[in-house]
Design a protein around this motif. Structure first.
Motif, short mmCIF file in Angstrom:
data_model
loop_
_atom_site.label_atom_id
_atom_site.label_comp_id
_atom_site.label_asym_id
_atom_site.label_seq_id
_atom_site.Cartn_x
_atom_site.Cartn_y
_atom_site.Cartn_z
N GLY C 51 0.82 -1.20 0.00
CA GLY C 51 0.00 0.00 0.00
C GLY C 51 0.85 1.25 0.00
O GLY C 51 2.00 1.25 -0.43
N GLN C 138 -5.52 3.27 -0.39
CA GLN C 138 -4.26 2.54 -0.38
C GLN C 138 -3.54 2.68 0.96
O GLN C 138 -2.51 2.06 1.16
N TRP C 170 -10.55 -2.93 2.95
CA TRP C 170 -9.61 -3.16 1.85
C TRP C 170 -10.22 -4.14 0.87
O TRP C 170 -10.84 -5.13 1.26
N PRO C 187 -3.82 -3.71 -2.92
CA PRO C 187 -5.27 -3.51 -2.81
C PRO C 187 -5.80 -2.78 -4.04
O PRO C 187 -5.07 -2.01 -4.68
N ASP C 191 -12.21 1.08 -2.20
CA ASP C 191 -12.74 0.04 -1.31
C ASP C 191 -14.22 -0.21 -1.59
O ASP C 191 -15.04 -0.19 -0.68
N PRO C 194 -15.04 -4.46 -0.43
CA PRO C 194 -13.99 -4.81 0.52
C PRO C 194 -14.14 -6.24 1.04
O PRO C 194 -15.25 -6.76 1.17
#
Lengths: 305, 305, 305
Positions: C51, C138, C170, C187, C191, C194
């Motif tokens: 991230g 992120q 995430w 990721p 989101d 998630p």
């Protein structure tokens, strides 16, 4: 502009990127006509939707009333399916409530019209929408405001500017996340997987800013009939929550308010920190156009000299 | 029915489409038995789920207590996996809280039973559910209400009718959006992409209405343990929010309340506008059965003569 | 530990699984340095994300100020894209607000630095994040707390422990729901769907518990900049909502609070029911790691002897 000449709240009520509907009056009645029909609308530069509008507008135009008036709204159906009109949140006789699946209220067939009538008894922020839930995410909703009577108010009670912001989201056929495909699109029937997010029908950067001058008290009315909550944040200014769903609230200060589906929240702030500052939904994807930044449910508070 | 004969709040508490569990009493203790087991349940005409129920019911039956009683709930596990019982929102000793992953509280194996015991010290609206989060979206939850003692109350404090509404959503295998495929289905493990939306286990039009008479004060208790917020709207009637999660609230009037996951909101309204009127979640897709209208999280307020 | 020696609120402020950033002071100014850069971070055993972090940390480290201090935050950009820093919810001059798409505030290019400066005038819970909405999911966000001056407070006003909990989610590439695929993953940019849910960057069971002793008053600060609401529940303890978005609230008791996107809610509770008890988000899928239980946005309240 804000001198004694203009002690008129209604003239201060503005729907940026939108417009007030024209009306007729007679006695104590205020009469609006809404025509539901297929309507093309540009959400953002080069992205147009084939939706459903009132009077060709998505969202529908701003309807304004004064407390104590009689509401008359003629709905003409130029769709190819039946429709009806419901004003959300203002209690009224069941025959005028516009949900014919449950209520003894008419279903308006294509080509037909109906005049809804009920009293504007409660001051507040409301909205109107089609009774059929499948027509609403296509565009069939708009703001409905009842103002207090000016002659009951002191000068201090009237905001200098009063902005109406309708929050919507759209599920529009597009390619991969992060790019905007130009064209004209039919939104999906429900906003379950939205990729465009609008204020009064426009995504950033095509949202028209809210104008103010240093020292003014301004009101902002957030209206949400989408299928998600929108958490609205004003940069650079704390605000007071003055009304929730038409009911006054007292001594609540905040900087980020959650406007749930079906809700209307009115805030007031003092313009004491010259911008321009963003006013935006806080969900990150909602600040994009199909994942492309900048975009989405973002507008500005702009200070004029 | 509402004469002097019936100054009993408990008899006025109703779960439409649902039922009150039977109980035994001894001294100050009220004892209920819940059997967790695979259960078939019809959500709406011709759509049946193979879920998990308590006593064969989805959601589980209504458990009622009076403040000051001792709660005893025997949980018998007729599932093929371990389970436990948690009553959400009523503070109790950790051994009786039912989350064995974290707490020193028993995990009940298939074929075993356990009797939970704790005091009903706080008046309010609560719910019970399986400790394992994967079992809850299959149906393992139900309403749990603690009423005040009638003899502490004046006649005016007791609502004429008191309705318990459990809000749920289901992710059921179906074909394209807009059609309902009849059959018996196993819901997906989590309600991430729900397509059916129920009140006390039923989607419109199979939801049983809430009955009232002109002039009554009625209470409605919304309970949500789904993975979405449900914004609940009563047509034709403003209401007062009287309790949030078992804690009283004062002077809050509203017409659309956001019931977040895990929350319980009690409202009271005066039946002064004869209907029938809808009571519904405001998200448009939630007013459908897999995208087919009418449907979803919609019930009615019905006036009897 | 809680004797007269330690009448210092700041020393009681803790970010479990996280850390306080180091700072320098000069006069009335407190100076922090944040370096935005690609960062690897383990969310839960064997699941690592690639991230973006501040000072290598996801979420960023805890920044603490006292009311009346001048905030100085140097942001150094070691990303490969421009960035900026916005402190959410604390009104400040537009040049320091960090949203360069709209405001006259600098966009910090890769390799460059900028020192933000503004007054810490409002006590409360805030957070900082990247101005670009695509960088936030992120990892580029962290907690920002302004404490009152201790010398204005009585002993009773200072909580014994004060916990900061950052709520995140995430969207990590994984296989089927119900299993966790170990590895290092980038990721997705937003989101939207998630499958991992963290408190201060960790999913259960890797969340560090909140420690207390019988008889203490503790504060918990929930901070949410994800794109969903998180409905937070404390088992075994009712609590008081003492602050929403930095503004005090009075006489609000609760057991489950909805923390919407962009919001910060401070609660206080009395440690009078020895646990351990869960503190968790109530959405069932959020209590899993990619659908595998136990997991997710769950931590514990642990009583020390």
């Amino acid at each position: 502009m804000m001198g004694d000449v203009d002690m008129n709240w209604e003239s201060r009520l503005v729907m940026p990127n939108g417009l007030k509907a024209k009306y007729q009056t007679g006695g104590n009645t205020r009469y609006y006509k809404l025509v539901a029909k297929p309507s093309r609308h540009s959400i953002v530069d080069r992205v147009e939707i084939e939706g459903l509008g009132y009077n060709g507008s998505i969202p529908g135009p701003l309807l304004v009333f004064r407390q104590g008036e009689t509401v008359q709204i003629e709905l003409e159906n130029q769709l190819d399916k039946p429709t009806s009109l419901h004003v959300h949140g203002l209690s009224k006789p069941v025959s005028q409530d516009g949900i014919p699946e449950i209520e003894p209220t008419p279903l308006i067939k294509p080509g037909e019209s109906y005049v809804y009538q009920f009293p504007a008894w409660q001051v507040g922020t409301f909205f109107y929408h089609a009774g059929d839930p499948a027509q609403i995410p296509q565009g069939l909703m708009g703001p409905f405001i009842i103002l207090p009577n000016d002659n009951q108010l002191t000068r201090e009670q009237i905001p200098y500017r009063d902005y109406v912001l309708v929050l919507q989201q759209w599920d529009i056929p597009q390619g991969e996340i992060g790019k905007v495909t130009p064209g004209t699109f039919k939104p999906k029937k429900f906003d379950q997987n939205p990729n465009f997010f609008t204020i009064n029908g426009k995504s950033f950067p095509d949202t028209e800013g809210l104008r103010t001058k240093y020292g003014e008290k301004i009101r902002i009315r957030f209206i949400n009939k989408s299928s998600a909550s929108h958490s609205m944040h004003v940069h650079g200014h704390d605000f007071q929550v003055v009304s929730v769903n038409g009911f006054p609230r007292y001594n609540i200060y905040d900087d980020t308010i959650n406007v749930a589906s079906g809700q209307r929240i009115d805030i007031e702030l003092l313009s004491i920190n010259p911008g321009p500052f963003p006013i935006n939904g806080t969900k990150t994807f909602h600040q994009t156009n199909n994942g492309k930044t900048p975009g989405g449910m973002v507008t500005k508070l702009i200070y004029d000299k």
